[in-house]
Design a protein around this motif. Structure first.
Motif, PDB file in Angstrom:
ATOM      1  N   SER A 185       0.773  -1.265   0.060  1.00 22.79           N
ATOM      2  CA  SER A 185       0.065   0.108  -0.109  1.00 22.79           C
ATOM      3  C   SER A 185       0.869   1.262   0.008  1.00 22.79           C
ATOM      4  O   SER A 185       2.117   1.205  -0.195  1.00 22.79           O
ATOM      5  N   SER A 186       0.237   2.430   0.207  1.00 23.38           N
ATOM      6  CA  SER A 186       1.075   3.551   0.391  1.00 23.38           C
ATOM      7  C   SER A 186       1.908   3.685   1.721  1.00 23.38           C
ATOM      8  O   SER A 186       2.704   4.481   1.765  1.00 23.38           O
ATOM      9  N   GLY A 187       1.455   2.907   2.517  1.00 23.70           N
ATOM     10  CA  GLY A 187       2.417   2.711   3.783  1.00 23.70           C
ATOM     11  C   GLY A 187       3.367   1.694   3.791  1.00 23.70           C
ATOM     12  O   GLY A 187       4.199   1.508   4.802  1.00 23.70           O
ATOM     13  N   THR A 188       3.612   1.006   2.828  1.00 30.30           N
ATOM     14  CA  THR A 188       4.525  -0.304   2.857  1.00 30.30           C
ATOM     15  C   THR A 188       5.796   0.060   2.090  1.00 30.30           C
ATOM     16  O   THR A 188       6.618  -0.809   1.846  1.00 30.30           O
ATOM     17  N   PRO A 189       6.021   1.110   1.308  1.00 32.92           N
ATOM     18  CA  PRO A 189       7.064   1.055   0.054  1.00 32.92           C
ATOM     19  C   PRO A 189       8.419   0.723   0.624  1.00 32.92           C
ATOM     20  O   PRO A 189       9.223   0.129  -0.106  1.00 32.92           O
ATOM     21  N   PHE A 190       8.786   1.456   1.828  1.00 28.97           N
ATOM     22  CA  PHE A 190       9.930   1.213   2.272  1.00 28.97           C
ATOM     23  C   PHE A 190      10.405  -0.243   2.970  1.00 28.97           C
ATOM     24  O   PHE A 190      11.632  -0.511   3.199  1.00 28.97           O
ATOM     25  N   HIS A 191       9.365  -0.584   3.433  1.00 26.26           N
ATOM     26  CA  HIS A 191       9.514  -2.036   3.847  1.00 26.26           C
ATOM     27  C   HIS A 191      10.019  -2.850   2.738  1.00 26.26           C
ATOM     28  O   HIS A 191      10.597  -3.715   2.777  1.00 26.26           O
ATOM     29  N   GLN A 192       9.137  -2.845   1.421  1.00 25.00           N
ATOM     30  CA  GLN A 192       9.246  -3.266   0.512  1.00 25.00           C
ATOM     31  C   GLN A 192      10.942  -3.006  -0.127  1.00 25.00           C
ATOM     32  O   GLN A 192      11.642  -3.996  -0.581  1.00 25.00           O
ATOM     33  N   ALA A 193      11.047  -1.966  -0.114  1.00 25.51           N
ATOM     34  CA  ALA A 193      12.657  -1.472  -0.535  1.00 25.51           C
ATOM     35  C   ALA A 193      13.704  -2.163   0.414  1.00 25.51           C
ATOM     36  O   ALA A 193      14.590  -2.718  -0.273  1.00 25.51           O
ATOM     37  N   ALA A 194      13.355  -2.299   1.760  1.00 30.23           N
ATOM     38  CA  ALA A 194      14.189  -3.005   2.667  1.00 30.23           C
ATOM     39  C   ALA A 194      14.604  -4.576   2.539  1.00 30.23           C
ATOM     40  O   ALA A 194      15.483  -4.978   2.263  1.00 30.23           O
ATOM     41  N   ARG A 195      13.253  -5.132   2.021  1.00 32.49           N
ATOM     42  CA  ARG A 195      13.158  -6.550   1.704  1.00 32.49           C
ATOM     43  C   ARG A 195      14.041  -6.705   0.292  1.00 32.49           C
ATOM     44  O   ARG A 195      14.702  -7.764   0.275  1.00 32.49           O
ATOM     45  N   SER A 215       1.499  10.278  14.190  1.00 37.33           N
ATOM     46  CA  SER A 215       1.072   9.566  13.077  1.00 37.33           C
ATOM     47  C   SER A 215       1.883   8.373  12.942  1.00 37.33           C
ATOM     48  O   SER A 215       1.499   7.884  11.941  1.00 37.33           O
ATOM     49  N   ASN A 216       2.616   7.923  13.585  1.00 35.94           N
ATOM     50  CA  ASN A 216       3.592   6.826  13.715  1.00 35.94           C
ATOM     51  C   ASN A 216       3.629   6.363  15.040  1.00 35.94           C
ATOM     52  O   ASN A 216       4.086   6.629  15.877  1.00 35.94           O
ATOM     53  N   THR A 217       3.222   4.677  14.840  1.00 38.31           N
ATOM     54  CA  THR A 217       3.055   4.023  16.237  1.00 38.31           C
ATOM     55  C   THR A 217       4.697   3.879  16.850  1.00 38.31           C
ATOM     56  O   THR A 217       5.645   4.039  16.120  1.00 38.31           O
ATOM     57  N   GLN A 218       4.722   3.135  18.026  1.00 38.20           N
ATOM     58  CA  GLN A 218       5.817   2.964  18.534  1.00 38.20           C
ATOM     59  C   GLN A 218       6.305   1.739  17.947  1.00 38.20           C
ATOM     60  O   GLN A 218       7.555   1.655  17.769  1.00 38.20           O
ATOM     61  N   ALA A 219       5.601   0.757  17.145  1.00 39.72           N
ATOM     62  CA  ALA A 219       6.355  -0.270  16.626  1.00 39.72           C
ATOM     63  C   ALA A 219       6.919   0.232  15.195  1.00 39.72           C
ATOM     64  O   ALA A 219       7.883  -0.561  14.902  1.00 39.72           O
ATOM     65  N   LEU A 220       6.608   1.140  14.700  1.00 38.14           N
ATOM     66  CA  LEU A 220       7.088   1.759  13.481  1.00 38.14           C
ATOM     67  C   LEU A 220       8.626   2.534  13.707  1.00 38.14           C
ATOM     68  O   LEU A 220       9.476   2.205  13.022  1.00 38.14           O
ATOM     69  N   TYR A 221       8.695   3.217  14.928  1.00 33.67           N
ATOM     70  CA  TYR A 221       9.728   3.920  15.370  1.00 33.67           C
ATOM     71  C   TYR A 221      10.873   2.585  15.867  1.00 33.67           C
ATOM     72  O   TYR A 221      11.841   2.541  15.516  1.00 33.67           O
ATOM     73  N   ALA A 222      10.232   1.461  16.374  1.00 34.53           N
ATOM     74  CA  ALA A 222      11.124   0.399  16.981  1.00 34.53           C
ATOM     75  C   ALA A 222      11.568  -0.548  15.586  1.00 34.53           C
ATOM     76  O   ALA A 222      12.937  -0.702  15.571  1.00 34.53           O
ATOM     77  N   LYS A 223      10.944  -0.427  14.636  1.00 33.07           N
ATOM     78  CA  LYS A 223      11.375  -1.136  13.307  1.00 33.07           C
ATOM     79  C   LYS A 223      12.257  -0.286  12.763  1.00 33.07           C
ATOM     80  O   LYS A 223      13.422  -0.823  12.063  1.00 33.07           O
TER      81      LYS A 223
END
Length: 342
Positions: A185-195, A215-223
């Motif tokens: 989605s529009s929220g995943t592109p840099f996860h896909q780039a990292a992969r 607008s960014n959860t703690q989970a995203l900062y941890a990732k």
């Protein structure tokens, strides 16, 4: 693919001769490209924003940005070409991203610099696929010293591609469980780039500037911390902190062989950029972004060429714009980037 040149219209000042030209008088369709220049591509797509539960309307952005850019004064030396739009009309985001990647890769092989007008920020995964595929091909070069057919091809060192994202959001989300990469989605592109980088054994270098912590959860900062991301919240992008941020950004740039610059227009305050999917309550002032763009646009490789291979603009949403304000902002950014990379 037919290229619609109709958005390239505007004022003419024939009494001023060649010094009075504007963009609409200089941009050529890509099928007339016979020398290196800048290739403009469009990604007309709402699917990624829709999947990410955002407000749609970014599909109309590429044409609207062209119209705003068309009337700006021409201060460039190298040619600019329009390669047309990839349209996502059937919900098949993955195919649209693949096709954009093919166009980006082709333009890079032709030694153009590339500017892409999105679309939602899912444009970034299409853009990065193009950069990645181009560099994979470049990495696998035949051994120039070998005259034997059975020689293994030599492998150049893994390239370091620095992604620099001005954005209120990390866009590092994991795809929904059970769907993996096919449900980006529009929220995943840099996860896909990292992969992608992981699969190629490339370093993943990502800088995200202008984050809204609300607008960014703690989970995203941890990732982001796990992935070694350089990030700055919007509250830190002020004149008080600019020298420290610029120094960290310069160090990031110096560690990269190539740069991919992506600007999500929701990084700017809603008063400056109302026409976006997710308007920013705070945002980052334009002059701060300009200051941080300077070292990025000035970065050169050993051959003296811009380190930037591709730049894209994302999340412009004409449906919610006011007096074309956000379109003008996007056009100004495109004008500035084009002048610097060529």
């Amino acid at each position: 693919m037919s290229i619609d040149m109709s958005p390239w219209q505007g004022r003419r000042d024939p009494e001023d001769g060649k010094l009075g030209l504007r963009w609409h008088q200089k941009v050529q369709p890509a099928d007339q490209a016979n020398e290196e220049g800048i290739m403009i591509l469009g990604f007309a797509c709402d699917e990624g924003v829709s999947r990410n539960k955002g407000r749609t309307g970014a599909y109309g952005a590429p044409v609207a940005i062209r119209k705003a850019l068309a009337n700006l004064a021409w201060h460039h030396t190298e040619p600019v070409y329009d390669g047309g739009d990839i349209n996502c009309n059937d919900g098949n985001l993955e195919l649209a991203q693949y096709r954009l990647g093919e166009d980006v890769s082709k333009a890079l092989r032709q030694r153009h610099k590339v500017i892409v007008f999105g679309g939602g920020h899912e444009v970034a995964w299409g853009t990065f696929q193009g950069i990645g595929n181009y560099l994979v091909q470049k990495q696998h070069v035949a051994n120039p010293d070998s005259d034997q057919d059975f020689e293994e091809p030599s492998l150049e060192p893994a390239p370091t591609v620095g992604i620099i994202n001005f954005d209120a959001h990390f866009d590092l989300r994991n795809p929904p469980a059970g769907h993996q990469s096919e449900m980006g989605s529009s929220g995943t592109p840099f996860h896909q780039a990292a992969r992608f980088c992981q699969l190629q054994n490339w370093p993943f270098k990502y800088a995200c500037l202008g984050l809204s912590r609300t607008s960014n959860t703690q989970a995203l900062y941890a990732k982001a911390d796990r992935l070694g991301v350089l990030y700055k919240d919007d509250t830190k992008l002020t004149h008080q902190h600019i020298e420290k941020t610029a120094a960290e950004l310069q160090l990031f740039i110096d560690q990269c062989d190539y740069l991919y610059l992506t600007i999500d227009l929701d990084v700017f305050p809603a008063a400056v950029a109302p026409g976006v999917s997710a308007p920013a309550a705070r945002g980052v002032p334009f002059d701060i972004v300009e200051l941080l763009l300077e070292p990025i646009l000035a970065a050169k490789n050993q051959e003296g060429e811009s380190k930037i291979l591709v730049a894209d603009l994302a999340e412009y949403n004409p449906r919610f714009d006011i007096d074309n304000q956000t379109a003008r902002l996007a056009a100004r950014l495109a004008w500035t980037i084009a002048r610097a990379i060529r």
